[in-house]
Design an enzyme around this catalytic site. Sequence first.
Site, PDB file in Angstrom:
ATOM      1  CB  CYS A 198      75.386  55.947  12.342  1.00 50.91           C
ATOM      2  SG  CYS A 198      76.165  56.502  13.868  1.00 50.91           S
ATOM      3  CG  HIS A 238      71.512  53.982  15.048  1.00 48.25           C
ATOM      4  ND1 HIS A 238      72.333  53.151  14.330  1.00 48.25           N
ATOM      5  CD2 HIS A 238      72.315  54.886  15.653  1.00 48.25           C
ATOM      6  CE1 HIS A 238      73.595  53.503  14.508  1.00 48.25           C
ATOM      7  NE2 HIS A 238      73.607  54.565  15.307  1.00 48.25           N
ATOM      8  CD  GLU A 283      70.017  50.762  13.225  1.00 45.44           C
ATOM      9  OE1 GLU A 283      69.550  51.699  12.543  1.00 45.44           O
ATOM     10  OE2 GLU A 283      71.079  50.857  13.867  1.00 45.44           O
TER      11      GLU A 283
END
Lengths: 1078, 376
Positions: B269, B353, B355
């Site tokens: 990001c 993202h 994650e």
Amino acid sequence: MIGSGPIVIGQACEFDYSGTQAIKALRAEGLEVILVNSNPATIMTDPELSDRTYVEPLTPDALEKIIEKERPDAILPTVGGQTALNLAVTLDELGILEKHKVELIGAQIPAIKVAEDRLLFRDAMKEIGVEVPESGVAKTLEEALEIVERTKFPAIIRPSFTMGGVGGGIAYNLEEFKEIAGRGLSLSPVHEVLIEESVIGWKEFELEVMRDGADNFVVICSIENIDPMGVHTGDSITIAPALTLTDKEYQRMRDWGRRIIRRVGVETGGSNIQFAINPDDGRMIVIEMNPRVSRSSALASKATGFPIAKIAAKLALGYRLDEIPNDITRVTPASFEPTIDYIVTKIPRWNFEKFPQADRTLTTQMKSVGEAMAIGRTFKESFLKGIRSLELGKEGSLFRRPAADGDDAVTSPEEEEAALRRKLVVPNDRRMWELFRALDLGWDIEKLHELTNIDPWFLQQFKEIVELRKTAEMIGLRDMSHDLMRTLKRAGFGDKELSEILGVNETAVREKRQELKLKASFKRIDTCAAEFESFTPYLYSSFEDACEADPTDRQKVIILGSGPNRIGQGIEFDYCCCHAVFGFKHEGFETVMINCNPETVSTDYDTADRLYFEPLTFEDVMAVIERERDGNVDVSCVVQFGGQTPLKLALALQEAGVNILGTSPDSIDLAEDRQRFNQLLWDLGIPQPASGTATSRAEAREVAAKVGFPVVVRPSYVLGGRNMAIVYDVATLDRYMTGAVDVSHDRPILIDRFLEHAKEIDVDCVADATGTVVIGGIMEHIEEAGIHSGDSSCVVPPPFLSDKHVATIRDYTRRIARALKVVGLMNTQYAIKDDTVYVLEVNPRASRTVPYLSKANGQPLAQIAARVMAGKSLAELGVTDDLTPAGMFVKSPVFPFVRFPGVDTILGPEMKSTGEVMGGAGSFGMAFIKAMLGAGQRLPESGAVCITVNNDDKNDVLPIAQGLVALGFEIIGTRGTAAYLRAHGVDCSVVYKVNEGRPSLADEIVNRRISMVINTPHGRESFFDDKAVRRAAMMAGIPCITTITGAAAALEAIRALKTEGMEVRALQDYYSAVAANQ
Amino acid sequence: MNAILALEDGTWFQGVSAGAPGHTEGEVVFNTSMSGYQEILTDPSYAGQIVTMTAPQIGNYGVAETDVESGKPQVAGFIMRDLSPVASNFRALGSLRDYLTRHNIVAIGDIDTRALTRKLRSAGVMRGIIATGTIDPAQLVEKTRQIAHMEGSDLVKDVTCKAAYDFKTSLADAVDEATYGIAPLRRAKRPLRVAAYDFGIKQNILRRLAAHGCEVRVFPASTPAADVLAWKPDGIFLSNGPGDPAAVTYAIDNIKELSKTDVPTFGICLGHQLMGLALGAKTYKLKFGHRGGNHPVKQLSSGAIEITSQNHGFAVDPDSLPSNVKVTHLNLYDGTVEGLRHTDKPMFSVQYHPEASPGPHDADYLFQEFLDEMEK
Ligand SMILES: Nc1ncnc2c1ncn2[C@@H]1O[C@H](COP(=O)(O)OP(=O)(O)O)[C@@H](O)[C@H]1O
Ligand SMILES: Nc1ncnc2c1ncn2[C@@H]1O[C@H](COP(=O)(O)OP(=O)(O)O)[C@@H](O)[C@H]1O
Ligand SMILES: [Mg+2]
Ligand SMILES: [Mg+2]
């Protein structure tokens, strides 16, 4: 492509929707599509949709014949429900696929087996570390009993390879267990049941997932069941998206979904996966996966705007998700996960009132016949819109005071409390209403959660609805503030509901609302929560600020749909609505569809130009009309195609100044109103059974005396023969009158002379403004009058009618149509008795038989009617002669009895069938046997036929018995019948009736000693229980014919079967043959 | 209590207060995730932003101890269609409303969030104010026009950690990871030292690195490259974060330094944008950004599609890339750059993202690629 066959519980028109989408998608790719589906009342079987259309039984041998004839390269079995999937498996097992080098696309046999065979599935899941309930598979009752030792009670019993959980159930004790397991074993095509650990009360969820050939995976929609585990998803109130899952829980479910579809091995297409989550600790297990498009995927498609079946078809051809554009946004690909900014609620609709003896408890076996879907910006709005979409009338109101409840009024508070508890603990079709009543009585959420296991979040929402209701009631309409009214409307309260709550009429509420400047605005369904522009006007209403409808200024017509499926008003009417759309499009109109049934083709966003997914109530329809008018054009409305639902609105709409196209609402009323209609026929000099109306016992007795017994009695304004009965004596008549609900002077009981042993005929015609009337077909019923037109088989052209009667019927039909100034469709029912033709009823609207006739004639009747309503004359359309069928076509009904243990299978004036099939051939016999096969009735070619008929029928059954003997059948009779037949030279052996001695006829059926039963009822509740015989026959899957005429037809069919042998023929071939002859 | 949302274009919405009383300002953006409001609230990348959820029913499952991406809510304000008064989940510690109030987050409910979203979609993100109580909308609108623009403002300094620390998973974290997380494709062969630059790092990035067998030390955003290298990391991680990457000049300089070494570097990001800038590319502001959990991203090497979790308002300009930096991932919605890789240095990054939290787990494989680089 294989369709899903007749509409049955668990397999409704959602498969017409998915099938139609798939066909369009395949043909757009330039493929030649050959369709097989026995159900004529479908859009997918329209001859212009596929290259070749076979309306033939969905049996292996029919399929093989078609394969031999057409030599297809591949079969797509994943858009025709469980029926198509099972058929594909059978074709493979019989080696037919291999023999003819046909490949399966969409799902491969191993994948289907893993998903459908409960045992394989369980092991596959364990392999990938996905939890499933403890379970074991049994092929015998003994094995089953061993397993339940382990899995404990309550036990879930599920037969393999049955759809909608037929034959499954929940057993709480050994007795129940033996019964259900036994039934399951016999109903499973592979005689195998899964005994499973129960997780009743857990939260139930579904994921609609898709996968492409490159292993790309997306979740289209998550669905949450408000009714927890234990109630079939088809019987549960469900919502999208799932609302009570944290992201952590949801992503775990998604991860499992991906693992499951991979392991099961569905290479391309859509699947439906069901999960259960323990609310106390979050433990998740998977319940099942359906490797095909399903009822839920139709729901998901409508809920998100993502056309699963269409995409699935393209994936089956090898496309990747990112190669397919998203129609709605145009700029983005189909390889994404729809995100929605509204709440969708699906509510099932049951028809238990038609099966009084049926058990209304909801279990793992689906019992609902239809569903309504509603969309709102909040759960409350969506839920309340859903409730009013059901069209349950008084029954549907969540807000009736307990006092107003008929059943258990005047009981002590304690009894009331206990009764209510029971109704909440045991899931049933009325539970939601009971729940609201409990909330009304102030029961708290903890208690209700304990009793129902419904998630407290939903209970909280319901509680807020009840509180709003109480506030509204307290304030009253006069003092209602803008804020309160706004809050109520934003919570989804309809004007009608408010009027009930406030004890005023709907108009008052409506006016108050308008005075407060509160009107519905419309939002778009765009798959992306407004992140991108939407190009499809697929809309729903909400009381929000901004409206996205932006109506055009094109000349437009609004077509009102038929709402949720129910017995008596099903897919046939949706078929008609779709054709109305096609017709008006053809005439250059912009078409606007309003409907709330997610299973349908009419609610596919690319059927009409504009789609409003809305309840079919006065308020909701007017809101759309008013909005569409902002395009500064006059908006016309069409009420003829959606059955009774739109018809009921006709007068109100007209009074509100809406222009109704076609037959005037006044003519509609003229046909519905007894007095006026009798007068009309009298003036036309057309005979009708003697009749009268009564509001009291005394009056009823008088009328009966006048017209003479037997009589047909029924309430006014009913559909599908609701509460209709044939009464032979005064005592029964009195009982009926006492039992009859809400009778009043404007809603009297109608009493007609019952024409016994009369032949019944159905006629559909289309008429234009110039008075031209074209008869679409004269359908001769197989069963005699007294059996609902929707429940009896019928045939075109009429093989056994005299030319004289045919001429009379044509003449009557034309004169009635002209007298009613019909513009569009009209359906008439006649009965012929003692050489006289009587009119039974006239419906100035599209009827159940229109699709069937259209297929038989190769002429889209409903479409022609629409174009006539748009102003064309029949002459201009080039249809001026009565239509003629392209062959012999028989329509046969399909019944849901197998799902309702204890319900008698005998037919009467109240309609009970859920769907229909069509059989076509050169001869009546062959057409009939195809219809039988399509309806799942395999007529025997040899063996023993048992005949047991009442005295009136004995001499009519004689020629049939002789015919059967001539065909080499052995005849067995019960005492009376046998004596009679013997006396007339038919050699036959005797069997005990039930209760007469054993082994009884029922035993012999179970013992497979008998291959067919001919049984006409021995009058009401005879001691010798015919009912047991008929049920035994049905459970054993052997034909049980309950009318003499039906038996005669069966005889002819068997003869045809033995002499002719079955042939298959595409509709296109029937039509071209006719064309060639002209 | 009443509340008003006012926007710089002059429009305003009347709703009800759904959090702490008072007044808040920021850049109004929308997020299309259907779940995960708590993760979103606590994601430091939202600093300075007022977040609208397009999903209408918010707060249904309350708030849980372990569903946070940082110590507290980070958004400037929160907008919902309908806030649930109850919390229905066995893990819930309380209702969302109490949580917002406790952490002093001003929020507004009961407004037409779809109308707002369509406005932001067509006009682009806007500055806005939420104020509770009875106020004159016209004045609020005036105020919105004094709010500082996102462009050119460094919001990282407000959200980064004050001092370096070693990441340790709490027991609760570990348990939840076990139940709800996904098993890493593999664990590091030996404990790998990862130095994570904290530009506003999400907890779940740290959890995923740990789950893959990394020992993570988190450094403040302004830590000189030299100090980080002194710790002898096997790899360097550049975290997500708020605001305009171009304004975080010190970070860009540090990454330039690091790029001279051969220490494997992975950015997510804001970290991805900073890496791009450090390698000589330019960034620009998107009209309304990407915020949600359903964005399709194509991995150019394999053609595979990932459904990704996204949250960014700026992007790397593909035309500004030096020849030694290649685009590895593309967004299938609008063709913007989603991933970069240096051709002759072990440096790579993604705009989205992996994650997740909230969002799908499709891109978790990237942590393994980071292991591969570190173990080469
Ligand atoms: N182990 C179980 N415990 C409790 N309820 C169950 C269990 N398995 C299934 N059910 C209920 O039975 C319904 C039907 O089961 P399912 O496997 O979906 O069969 P079908 O093929 O008819 O959809 C489910 O929707 C669920 O509510
Ligand atoms: N007078 C009658 N004599 C014999 N049968 C009748 C008579 N009236 C109705 N029926 C039977 O009852 C069935 C249902 O009646 P109908 O008027 O068609 O009700 P619906 O409006 O529900 O179709 C008819 O199909 C017919 O078989
Ligand atoms: Mg199921
Ligand atoms: Mg199933």
